[in-house]
Design a protein around this motif. Sequence first.
Motif, PDB file in Angstrom:
ATOM      1  N   ALA A  85       5.188  23.595  11.330  1.00 52.37           N
ATOM      2  CA  ALA A  85       3.848  23.239  12.038  1.00 52.37           C
ATOM      3  C   ALA A  85       2.651  23.855  11.085  1.00 52.37           C
ATOM      4  O   ALA A  85       1.890  23.035  10.898  1.00 52.37           O
ATOM      5  CB  ALA A  85       3.799  24.147  13.636  1.00 52.37           C
ATOM      6  N   GLU A  86       2.828  25.014  10.782  1.00 58.17           N
ATOM      7  CA  GLU A  86       1.765  25.722   9.811  1.00 58.17           C
ATOM      8  C   GLU A  86       1.699  24.761   8.766  1.00 58.17           C
ATOM      9  O   GLU A  86       0.522  24.246   7.990  1.00 58.17           O
ATOM     10  CB  GLU A  86       2.158  27.080   9.382  1.00 58.17           C
ATOM     11  N   LEU A  87       2.948  24.227   7.888  1.00 59.06           N
ATOM     12  CA  LEU A  87       2.721  23.465   6.842  1.00 59.06           C
ATOM     13  C   LEU A  87       2.105  22.113   6.914  1.00 59.06           C
ATOM     14  O   LEU A  87       1.462  21.846   6.240  1.00 59.06           O
ATOM     15  CB  LEU A  87       4.363  23.428   6.159  1.00 59.06           C
ATOM     16  N   LEU A 144      -6.171  28.074   4.846  1.00 57.52           N
ATOM     17  CA  LEU A 144      -4.834  28.660   4.793  1.00 57.52           C
ATOM     18  C   LEU A 144      -4.589  30.049   4.819  1.00 57.52           C
ATOM     19  O   LEU A 144      -3.420  30.299   5.517  1.00 57.52           O
ATOM     20  CB  LEU A 144      -4.512  28.547   3.085  1.00 57.52           C
ATOM     21  N   ARG A 145      -5.516  30.961   4.768  1.00 57.52           N
ATOM     22  CA  ARG A 145      -5.178  32.133   5.508  1.00 57.52           C
ATOM     23  C   ARG A 145      -5.141  32.337   6.905  1.00 57.52           C
ATOM     24  O   ARG A 145      -4.373  33.212   7.518  1.00 57.52           O
ATOM     25  CB  ARG A 145      -6.668  33.317   4.964  1.00 57.52           C
ATOM     26  N   ALA A 146      -5.923  31.500   7.540  1.00 57.87           N
ATOM     27  CA  ALA A 146      -5.805  31.806   9.177  1.00 57.87           C
ATOM     28  C   ALA A 146      -4.288  30.905   9.588  1.00 57.87           C
ATOM     29  O   ALA A 146      -3.709  31.385  10.581  1.00 57.87           O
ATOM     30  CB  ALA A 146      -7.054  30.819   9.684  1.00 57.87           C
ATOM     31  N   LEU A 147      -4.062  30.014   8.676  1.00 62.88           N
ATOM     32  CA  LEU A 147      -2.622  29.299   9.203  1.00 62.88           C
ATOM     33  C   LEU A 147      -1.557  30.161   8.677  1.00 62.88           C
ATOM     34  O   LEU A 147      -0.407  30.384   9.604  1.00 62.88           O
ATOM     35  CB  LEU A 147      -2.570  28.139   8.555  1.00 62.88           C
ATOM     36  N   PHE A 148      -1.502  30.782   7.572  1.00 62.34           N
ATOM     37  CA  PHE A 148      -0.342  31.550   7.458  1.00 62.34           C
ATOM     38  C   PHE A 148      -0.393  32.963   7.533  1.00 62.34           C
ATOM     39  O   PHE A 148       0.978  33.565   7.236  1.00 62.34           O
ATOM     40  CB  PHE A 148      -0.069  31.216   5.678  1.00 62.34           C
ATOM     41  N   ASP A 186       0.405  40.612   6.307  1.00 59.64           N
ATOM     42  CA  ASP A 186       0.273  39.274   5.512  1.00 59.64           C
ATOM     43  C   ASP A 186      -1.251  39.195   5.297  1.00 59.64           C
ATOM     44  O   ASP A 186      -1.549  38.980   4.131  1.00 59.64           O
ATOM     45  CB  ASP A 186       0.552  38.241   6.511  1.00 59.64           C
ATOM     46  N   TRP A 187      -2.226  39.628   6.147  1.00 56.15           N
ATOM     47  CA  TRP A 187      -3.654  39.636   5.643  1.00 56.15           C
ATOM     48  C   TRP A 187      -3.902  40.543   4.588  1.00 56.15           C
ATOM     49  O   TRP A 187      -4.734  40.200   3.715  1.00 56.15           O
ATOM     50  CB  TRP A 187      -4.352  40.224   7.008  1.00 56.15           C
ATOM     51  N   GLN A 188      -3.284  41.614   4.277  1.00 54.90           N
ATOM     52  CA  GLN A 188      -3.537  42.460   3.199  1.00 54.90           C
ATOM     53  C   GLN A 188      -2.916  41.834   2.149  1.00 54.90           C
ATOM     54  O   GLN A 188      -3.866  42.046   0.864  1.00 54.90           O
ATOM     55  CB  GLN A 188      -2.790  43.802   3.739  1.00 54.90           C
ATOM     56  N   LYS A 189      -1.940  41.031   1.798  1.00 52.55           N
ATOM     57  CA  LYS A 189      -1.323  40.594   0.794  1.00 52.55           C
ATOM     58  C   LYS A 189      -2.007  39.287   0.256  1.00 52.55           C
ATOM     59  O   LYS A 189      -1.895  38.680  -0.802  1.00 52.55           O
ATOM     60  CB  LYS A 189      -0.003  40.541   0.823  1.00 52.55           C
ATOM     61  N   PHE A 190      -2.571  38.339   1.390  1.00 53.91           N
ATOM     62  CA  PHE A 190      -2.738  36.976   1.242  1.00 53.91           C
ATOM     63  C   PHE A 190      -3.897  36.743  -0.044  1.00 53.91           C
ATOM     64  O   PHE A 190      -3.493  35.913  -1.119  1.00 53.91           O
ATOM     65  CB  PHE A 190      -3.382  36.456   2.517  1.00 53.91           C
TER      66      PHE A 190
END
Length: 395
Positions: free
Chosen positions: A36-38, A60-64, A70-74
């Motif tokens: 769904a995210e893809l 893409l940040r909000a989706l993935f 995840d937010w720290q690494k994106f």
Amino acid sequence: MNALRKSEIDLGEMMRAKLSSFVSTLRDNGFVIGLAELRDALGVMSSASAARPSRFRPALRALFCSRHSDWQKFDEIFDAFWAGRGMKSATRMSGAPQKAPDGLQAVASGNRGLGDNQNADHVQRGEGSEETEVGQSKREGASRAEILTRTDFRHLTDPDDLAAAHDLAARLARSMRARLTRRMRARRTGQRLDLRRTIHKSIGHGGTPIELVHRRRKDKPLRLVVLLDTSGSMSLYSAVFLRFIHGVLDAFRESEAFIFHTRLIHVSPALRERDPQRAVERMSLMAEGVGGGTRIGESLGTFNRWHAKRCLHSRSCVMIVSDGYDTGPAEQLGSEMRALSRRCKRIAWLNPMIGWQDYAPEAAGMKAALPYVDLFAPAHNLESLEAIEPYLARI
């Protein structure tokens, strides 16, 4: 004109291939990204915002990103992949993430695959890259958060670590609700036609079914009812679970919370109190008996008689958090569990001791309850709590 069209098609295929490669890189670094995210990301890349990476980065940040780590690494991985800055490669240094066991498999598998992996995710930086103090503090914060998610609650003795674990527990409950809601929406957008309404709409077009009408699933959200054991044997875990339950009540539209020891207490109104002082006062009035013995069967009997009819419906999951040590007769616990199983869709029993080495459910009460439990899973750290989400999503 044809040459222009062909160049647009080639550009679109190139962007799709690059997005697929980017998603693979994120998955290698521990991101949980589904179809769904893809699909939504492909929609973003086909829009005008795909002209520059800086324009589609927020989407893409909000989706993935679904977890704090995840937010720290994106941003770091995004810059490395799309702009070639800061890193030569973005690779996962530790092993692949362990898959959470399915609900019925968890009874047999115990603590295998949950909470044992102590390795954190790392991103390999290129030589000569400069690290700012802000970036360093972000990575240290992410690393500390990941360590806290894997640490057994009974080993959290530092007040700062306890406070951070409490905050992470509340945040986990809110993020679980957000992801579960997104999955429910994806399931509702099916392709099943409503033939009766489609034929009715076609009358105005001479019988030609121009307007297709799809069936919509009735929105019947998951109701989560949490029963937390606050007896003496659970004292090292109760505080963190209370914060998790507080987050559940804030985030889930339909949820109820109870604590039990020698008696059952309905705590939802107190935990929903917006005034912290009033919440503390109300909880202190209810705290009599906390840290004492446990009468699980008697407490479940009180729930079945006075609360079950109001709290439970066909899509209810009852989550019992307890080590299973009952001072009452095991037959009573088995009887009340049987009655409870007839009223709800699923019963999940979270036992912190499953995360301990060589644990086996030998207590008489636990043995009596297990035949009526759909999910028997560990709950000794935040990572094990997060692993419950895929099970809830299938209910």
